[in-house]
Design a protein around this motif. Structure first.
Motif, mmCIF file in Angstrom:
data_model
loop_
_atom_site.group_PDB
_atom_site.id
_atom_site.type_symbol
_atom_site.label_atom_id
_atom_site.label_comp_id
_atom_site.label_asym_id
_atom_site.label_seq_id
_atom_site.Cartn_x
_atom_site.Cartn_y
_atom_site.Cartn_z
ATOM 1 N N UNK A 95 -29.425 -1.796 21.775
ATOM 2 C CA UNK A 95 -29.771 -1.803 20.580
ATOM 3 C C UNK A 95 -29.065 -0.340 20.068
ATOM 4 N N UNK A 96 -29.212 0.714 20.580
ATOM 5 C CA UNK A 96 -28.969 1.940 20.329
ATOM 6 C C UNK A 96 -27.482 1.931 20.224
ATOM 7 N N UNK A 97 -26.968 1.212 21.071
ATOM 8 C CA UNK A 97 -25.286 1.299 21.188
ATOM 9 C C UNK A 97 -24.634 0.655 19.933
ATOM 10 N N UNK A 98 -25.304 -0.463 19.631
ATOM 11 C CA UNK A 98 -25.026 -1.342 18.381
ATOM 12 C C UNK A 98 -25.091 -0.421 16.976
ATOM 13 N N UNK A 114 -33.046 -1.943 28.930
ATOM 14 C CA UNK A 114 -31.651 -2.543 28.643
ATOM 15 C C UNK A 114 -31.448 -2.955 27.037
ATOM 16 N N UNK A 115 -32.646 -3.449 26.481
ATOM 17 C CA UNK A 115 -32.737 -3.897 25.333
ATOM 18 C C UNK A 115 -32.705 -2.630 24.198
ATOM 19 N N UNK A 116 -33.267 -1.712 24.691
ATOM 20 C CA UNK A 116 -33.356 -0.339 23.718
ATOM 21 C C UNK A 116 -31.998 0.367 23.678
ATOM 22 N N UNK A 143 -40.682 6.245 28.221
ATOM 23 C CA UNK A 143 -40.122 7.047 27.128
ATOM 24 C C UNK A 143 -39.997 6.316 25.731
ATOM 25 N N UNK A 144 -39.556 4.986 26.024
ATOM 26 C CA UNK A 144 -39.355 4.035 24.688
ATOM 27 C C UNK A 144 -40.847 3.888 24.222
ATOM 28 N N UNK A 146 -34.456 -7.977 23.258
ATOM 29 C CA UNK A 146 -33.338 -7.938 22.412
ATOM 30 C C UNK A 146 -33.325 -8.570 21.220
ATOM 31 N N UNK A 147 -33.859 -9.574 21.267
ATOM 32 C CA UNK A 147 -34.005 -10.435 19.904
ATOM 33 C C UNK A 147 -34.937 -10.064 19.079
ATOM 34 N N UNK A 148 -36.172 -9.686 19.874
ATOM 35 C CA UNK A 148 -37.217 -9.424 18.941
ATOM 36 C C UNK A 148 -36.857 -7.826 18.181
ATOM 37 N N UNK A 149 -36.214 -7.386 19.135
ATOM 38 C CA UNK A 149 -35.775 -5.730 18.543
ATOM 39 C C UNK A 149 -34.752 -5.709 17.503
ATOM 40 N N UNK A 150 -33.727 -6.526 17.559
ATOM 41 C CA UNK A 150 -32.605 -6.446 16.850
ATOM 42 C C UNK A 150 -32.684 -7.386 15.600
ATOM 43 N N UNK A 151 -32.916 -8.660 16.060
ATOM 44 C CA UNK A 151 -33.410 -9.851 14.707
ATOM 45 C C UNK A 151 -34.397 -9.831 14.198
#
Length: 380
Positions: free
Chosen positions: A119-122, A114-116, A257-258, A353-358
């Motif tokens: 993030x790809x969508x953004x 979900x987070x990945x 796969x991620x 999501x926060x760890x990935x994006x921020x």
């Protein structure tokens, strides 16, 4: 040998998805080894965004073709792809032997998807749908994708977006493309296109005459690899509809796969093994990537001409916006609906999501965090 050594290095270290792969390739091939310049590299990336299939893999194949002909293209693909295929096949073997689809860490793998994908969508929205018109195209395509959840529906949506893009952006100016030095010419390109279209048309038509599971796998994955625009994340909704596999099993593989480097299309290795063992995995991987080879070989000799056509680039703007919309729909179904079943699951999504994006942690670290949190929640 130099081509495959570099490709294996990239296949072992290129985490982060297609956008990150493009960065790794530029650093290795343009800045470090100077096999090509920035202008030609940018043009190859533009070509591979135009073609259906895994864009980052196609960029690697193209550079291999420029450097060492058709054999160079194959070696470049093999080195970049093989590490993640092997890892995902081992993961499939482990899950099949243990039957641990319901374990906490497997659920963590599904949640991290979900987070990945978000993030790809953004990232894709910023580059492919940066203005109001293309954002509107993306939203409309997302709605239509959810209302018409079929492969034919997805193709029709992409075609319609391309027609709109052509009509709306056809007055914009396109710069001429640089020429490419290739060891093969237009005749080879035409033969490659004939093979590509011949397989795409004949495989479904001949399917009723073959009862082999391997033929069915080849047909399915070749078709998916032939018509999916936008790279690995966008293959998710079509694979989910085309492959007869439980949602839990599917998302566990997608989450795994991620955690591995290389192209996301190597998910085919996991799914193929789940369907028909090691032979199924090999057939699925070959079928998934074969269209990319044929398309790149078929298009490179003509790209300088195609690239300069205003109408092609105008249509491409609409297609790229549609890709964003299709990914948005996939974020909801099947990714979110299959992975997030309660409040704690959504909390894990927010954390990852926060760890990935921020905080911009590496995807492998995000995956490990999600696995750990999923395991902890499972014990509560």
């Amino acid at each position: 040998m130099e081509i495959i050594k570099v490709a294996i290095k990239l296949g072992l270290t290129s985490f982060g998805g297609p956008a990150a792969h493009i960065g790794y390739f530029r650093e290795e091939y343009v800045q470090k080894r100077k096999w090509l310049d920035d202008k030609l590299y940018a043009d190859i990336v533009a070509l591979c965004q135009f073609l259906p299939g895994p864009a980052s893999s196609q960029v690697g194949i193209s550079i291999g073709l420029l450097r060492g002909g058709i054999l160079g293209g194959f070696l470049s693909w093999l080195g970049f792809t093989l590490p993640s295929v092997i890892i995902l096949m081992l993961f499939a073997t482990f899950v099949l032997n243990t039957g641990s689809f319901e374990s906490g860490w497997i659920h963590g793998l599904k949640i991290v998807a979900v987070a990945v994908v978000a993030h790809a969508l953004l990232g894709m929205q910023k580059s492919l749908a940066p203005d109001k018109v293309r954002i509107s195209i993306a939203i409309a395509c997302a709605i239509l994708t959810l209302l018409i959840p079929t492969a034919v529906g997805q193709i029709s949506i992409i075609v319609a977006a391309g027609i709109f893009g052509y009509l709306y952006y056809k007055r914009e100016v396109v710069e001429p493309a640089p020429k490419m030095a290739l060891t093969f010419g237009k005749k080879t390109g035409i033969i490659s296109w004939i093979l590509f279209l011949g397989l795409l048309i004949s495989l479904p038509l001949l399917k009723p005459f073959f009862s082999s599971v391997y033929y069915s796998i080849f047909d399915t994955y070749y078709r998916v690899g032939s018509i999916v625009f936008g790279g690995g994340h966008v293959v998710l909704p079509m694979l989910e509809r085309e492959v007869e596999i439980a949602p839990d099993v599917f998302l566990a593989g997608y989450g795994a796969a991620q955690a591995v480097p290389g192209p996301l299309f190597t998910l085919a290795g996991y799914l193929g093994q789940m369907t028909a063992g090691i032979p199924g995995a090999l057939v699925a991987v070959i079928a998934m990537f074969l269209p990319s080879f044929l398309l790149v070989i078929g298009t490179l000799p003509f790209w300088s001409y195609i690239r300069s056509k205003r109408g092609i680039q105008s249509a491409l703007k609409g297609v790229n916006a549609a890709v964003v919309g299709i990914l948005l729909a996939a974020l909801y179904d099947p990714v979110f609906t299959s992975a997030v079943t309660n409040t704690l699951d959504f909390i894990i999504v927010l954390i990852t999501f926060t760890l990935l994006v921020v905080y911009k942690l590496a995807p492998i670290k995000i995956v490990l965090v999600s696995i750990l949190l999923g395991a902890v929640v499972h014990l509560i």
